[in-house]
Design a protein around this motif. Sequence first.
Motif, PDB file in Angstrom:
ATOM      1  N   ARG A 247      -9.892   7.086  52.197  1.00  0.00           N
ATOM      2  CA  ARG A 247     -10.355   8.327  52.836  1.00  0.00           C
ATOM      3  C   ARG A 247     -11.661   8.815  52.220  1.00  0.00           C
ATOM      4  NH1 ARG A 247      -5.182  11.380  54.633  1.00  0.00           N
ATOM      5  NH2 ARG A 247      -4.623  10.029  56.370  1.00  0.00           N
ATOM      6  N   ALA A 248     -11.811   8.632  50.928  1.00  0.00           N
ATOM      7  CA  ALA A 248     -13.060   9.020  50.271  1.00  0.00           C
ATOM      8  C   ALA A 248     -14.215   8.177  50.811  1.00  0.00           C
ATOM      9  CB  ALA A 248     -12.934   8.863  48.763  1.00  0.00           C
TER      10      ALA A 248
ATOM     11  N   TYR B  23     -11.605  14.289  52.887  1.00  0.00           N
ATOM     12  CA  TYR B  23     -10.616  13.997  51.854  1.00  0.00           C
ATOM     13  C   TYR B  23     -11.269  13.106  50.819  1.00  0.00           C
ATOM     14  CZ  TYR B  23      -7.212  15.397  55.387  1.00  0.00           C
ATOM     15  OH  TYR B  23      -6.516  16.081  56.338  1.00  0.00           O
ATOM     16  N   GLY B  24     -10.832  13.200  49.611  1.00  0.00           N
ATOM     17  CA  GLY B  24     -11.414  12.341  48.592  1.00  0.00           C
ATOM     18  C   GLY B  24     -10.798  12.570  47.242  1.00  0.00           C
ATOM     19  N   LEU B  25     -11.586  12.303  46.251  1.00  0.00           N
ATOM     20  CA  LEU B  25     -11.124  12.363  44.871  1.00  0.00           C
ATOM     21  C   LEU B  25     -11.409  13.729  44.266  1.00  0.00           C
ATOM     22  CD1 LEU B  25     -12.622   8.933  43.887  1.00  0.00           C
ATOM     23  CD2 LEU B  25     -10.223   9.443  44.289  1.00  0.00           C
ATOM     24  N   PRO B  26     -10.487  14.255  43.491  1.00  0.00           N
ATOM     25  CA  PRO B  26     -10.747  15.526  42.820  1.00  0.00           C
ATOM     26  C   PRO B  26     -11.790  15.354  41.715  1.00  0.00           C
ATOM     27  CG  PRO B  26      -8.518  14.747  42.338  1.00  0.00           C
ATOM     28  CD  PRO B  26      -9.151  13.759  43.257  1.00  0.00           C
ATOM     29  N   MET B  27     -12.537  16.405  41.453  1.00  0.00           N
ATOM     30  CA  MET B  27     -13.537  16.375  40.377  1.00  0.00           C
ATOM     31  C   MET B  27     -12.857  16.053  39.046  1.00  0.00           C
ATOM     32  SD  MET B  27     -16.515  16.896  41.578  1.00  0.00           S
ATOM     33  CE  MET B  27     -17.406  17.224  40.082  1.00  0.00           C
ATOM     34  N   GLY B  28     -13.493  15.192  38.285  1.00  0.00           N
ATOM     35  CA  GLY B  28     -12.987  14.840  36.965  1.00  0.00           C
ATOM     36  C   GLY B  28     -11.956  13.730  36.960  1.00  0.00           C
ATOM     37  N   SER B  29     -11.611  13.207  38.139  1.00  0.00           N
ATOM     38  CA  SER B  29     -10.603  12.140  38.170  1.00  0.00           C
ATOM     39  C   SER B  29     -11.260  10.784  37.940  1.00  0.00           C
ATOM     40  CB  SER B  29      -9.853  12.146  39.504  1.00  0.00           C
ATOM     41  OG  SER B  29     -10.741  11.820  40.552  1.00  0.00           O
ATOM     42  N   GLU B  30     -10.462   9.800  37.650  1.00  0.00           N
ATOM     43  CA  GLU B  30     -10.935   8.441  37.414  1.00  0.00           C
ATOM     44  C   GLU B  30     -10.567   7.560  38.596  1.00  0.00           C
ATOM     45  OE1 GLU B  30     -12.674   7.424  34.769  1.00  0.00           O
ATOM     46  OE2 GLU B  30     -12.588   9.391  33.793  1.00  0.00           O
ATOM     47  N   LEU B  31     -11.511   6.745  39.058  1.00  0.00           N
ATOM     48  CA  LEU B  31     -11.258   5.860  40.199  1.00  0.00           C
ATOM     49  C   LEU B  31     -10.070   4.934  39.967  1.00  0.00           C
ATOM     50  CD1 LEU B  31     -14.787   4.729  41.401  1.00  0.00           C
ATOM     51  CD2 LEU B  31     -13.198   6.256  42.545  1.00  0.00           C
TER      52      LEU B  31
END
Length: 115
Positions: free
Chosen positions: A106-107, A88-96
């Motif tokens: 989870r990332a 699980y993690g962050l979608p591409m292009g998203s901002e932290l």
Amino acid sequence: MVADSRDLLAIERTREFKGNYHVLGGLISPMDGVGPETLMIQSLIKRLDPEVVQEVILALTPSVEGDTTSLYLARLLRPFCKVTRIAYGLPMGSELEFADEITLARALEGRRTFE
């Protein structure tokens, strides 16, 4: 293993998975009256031939229901084969800065070494 056919189609679009699928038909949700007995778990166990199946990958939604189902299945299936889950993690292009704490945690848990 996926919860429903829409999840199967999403994984197929990646063209990364070269194995067999099993569709559970939902997720465990006691609040909604959905228990393990209402899912397609027994048919999965019948399919698990230890000489053929080396690993079951749990590709379930990152939610309370998905986590509950994953924990239940991991305990049930470990005697038959290796059980893993998708990261699980962050979608591409998203901002932290806009990510919630659980997604970031989870990332971090799913991190891996650069190759």
